[in-house]
Design a protein around this motif. Structure first.
Motif, PDB file in Angstrom:
ATOM      1  N   LEU A   1       0.823  -1.199   0.000  1.00  0.00           N
ATOM      2  CA  LEU A   1       0.000   0.000   0.000  1.00  0.00           C
ATOM      3  C   LEU A   1       0.864   1.259   0.000  1.00  0.00           C
ATOM      4  CD1 LEU A   1      -2.815  -1.033   2.515  1.00  0.00           C
ATOM      5  CD2 LEU A   1      -2.991  -0.826   0.025  1.00  0.00           C
ATOM      6  N   ARG A   2       1.984   1.217   0.715  1.00  0.00           N
ATOM      7  CA  ARG A   2       2.897   2.369   0.711  1.00  0.00           C
ATOM      8  C   ARG A   2       3.428   2.619  -0.694  1.00  0.00           C
ATOM      9  NH1 ARG A   2       5.113   0.376   5.518  1.00  0.00           N
ATOM     10  NH2 ARG A   2       7.019  -0.243   4.442  1.00  0.00           N
ATOM     11  N   SER A   3       3.783   1.545  -1.393  1.00  0.00           N
ATOM     12  CA  SER A   3       4.280   1.686  -2.758  1.00  0.00           C
ATOM     13  C   SER A   3       3.210   2.260  -3.681  1.00  0.00           C
ATOM     14  CB  SER A   3       4.744   0.321  -3.290  1.00  0.00           C
ATOM     15  OG  SER A   3       5.812  -0.184  -2.533  1.00  0.00           O
ATOM     16  N   ALA A   4       1.983   1.775  -3.506  1.00  0.00           N
ATOM     17  CA  ALA A   4       0.884   2.282  -4.326  1.00  0.00           C
ATOM     18  C   ALA A   4       0.626   3.750  -4.030  1.00  0.00           C
ATOM     19  CB  ALA A   4      -0.381   1.451  -4.072  1.00  0.00           C
ATOM     20  N   MET A   5       0.745   4.132  -2.757  1.00  0.00           N
ATOM     21  CA  MET A   5       0.534   5.521  -2.373  1.00  0.00           C
ATOM     22  C   MET A   5       1.597   6.414  -3.006  1.00  0.00           C
ATOM     23  SD  MET A   5       0.229   7.147   1.466  1.00  0.00           S
ATOM     24  CE  MET A   5       1.883   6.618   1.913  1.00  0.00           C
TER      25      MET A   5
END
Length: 200
Positions: free
Chosen positions: A119-123
């Protein structure tokens, strides 16, 4: 505006999906939780899930607050000349009006971003899109072109401060989200002095 029975039912189902998804993600892990798990917990079919969210990731990313903050920002009087101050007022306007259950979901979302590398990467991959959206807001208020260097620089600074707050909140569950965000934006508004007293 009156909302019809059908629309209210859709809103309740959408909220139930998100609530159960967040619970499962935090209890069992984001990667370990399947769409089938979420659908079962929300008492719907997997195909119904896709009527509300295009993916598991979208359950975390989609919320109702960004459009509300944008509307509140646009509603600030022209006399509020400083764009950061206008944003602070807009965020206060929205988050002072949401209930405990909604605030719980906000904090759970923040926790998920902090705990889940995917999710951090997607953010981070959405950084450019978010910076452009913020730049549009700032440019209109300042009477400048959205491609102006200063506008984009400030948009990036705002986004960086907001991401920093998300990390701080995820590491300190007792911290007041609204006060922490407001203090962080005030710090930016004052030029980011290193002797700034934190008032979260």
């Amino acid at each position: 505006m009156n909302v019809g029975l059908r629309e209210r039912k859709k809103m309740r189902t959408r909220a139930a999906i998100q609530k159960e998804a967040f619970r499962l993600f935090l209890d069992h892990g984001y990667d370990e939780t399947t769409i089938e798990d979420i659908a079962e917990a929300a008492d719907i079919s997997p195909s119904t899930f896709f009527n509300y969210y295009p993916s598991k990731e979208a359950v975390v990313f989609e919320d109702e607050y960004d459009p509300m903050i944008i509307a509140a920002f646009d509603a600030q009087p022209d006399a509020t000349t400083k764009p950061i101050h206008a944003l602070r007022l807009a965020i206060r306007h929205v988050f002072e009006r949401i209930g405990p259950e909604q605030m719980k979901l906000v904090r759970q979302r923040t926790e998920l971003f902090a705990k889940t590398p995917e999710l951090r990467s997607a953010m981070l991959s959405q950084f450019a899109e978010l910076a452009d959206q913020i730049a549009d807001l700032l440019a209109e208020r300042a009477g400048k072109n959205k491609d102006d260097f200063a506008v984009h620089n400030l948009a990036g600074a705002l986004l960086g401060v907001m991401m920093s707050v998300m990390i701080m909140i995820s590491e300190n569950p007792k911290a007041d989200l609204l006060r922490t965000m407001d203090s962080a934006l005030e710090h930016l508004e004052e030029g980011l002095p290193l002797d700034w007293p934190f008032r979260g």
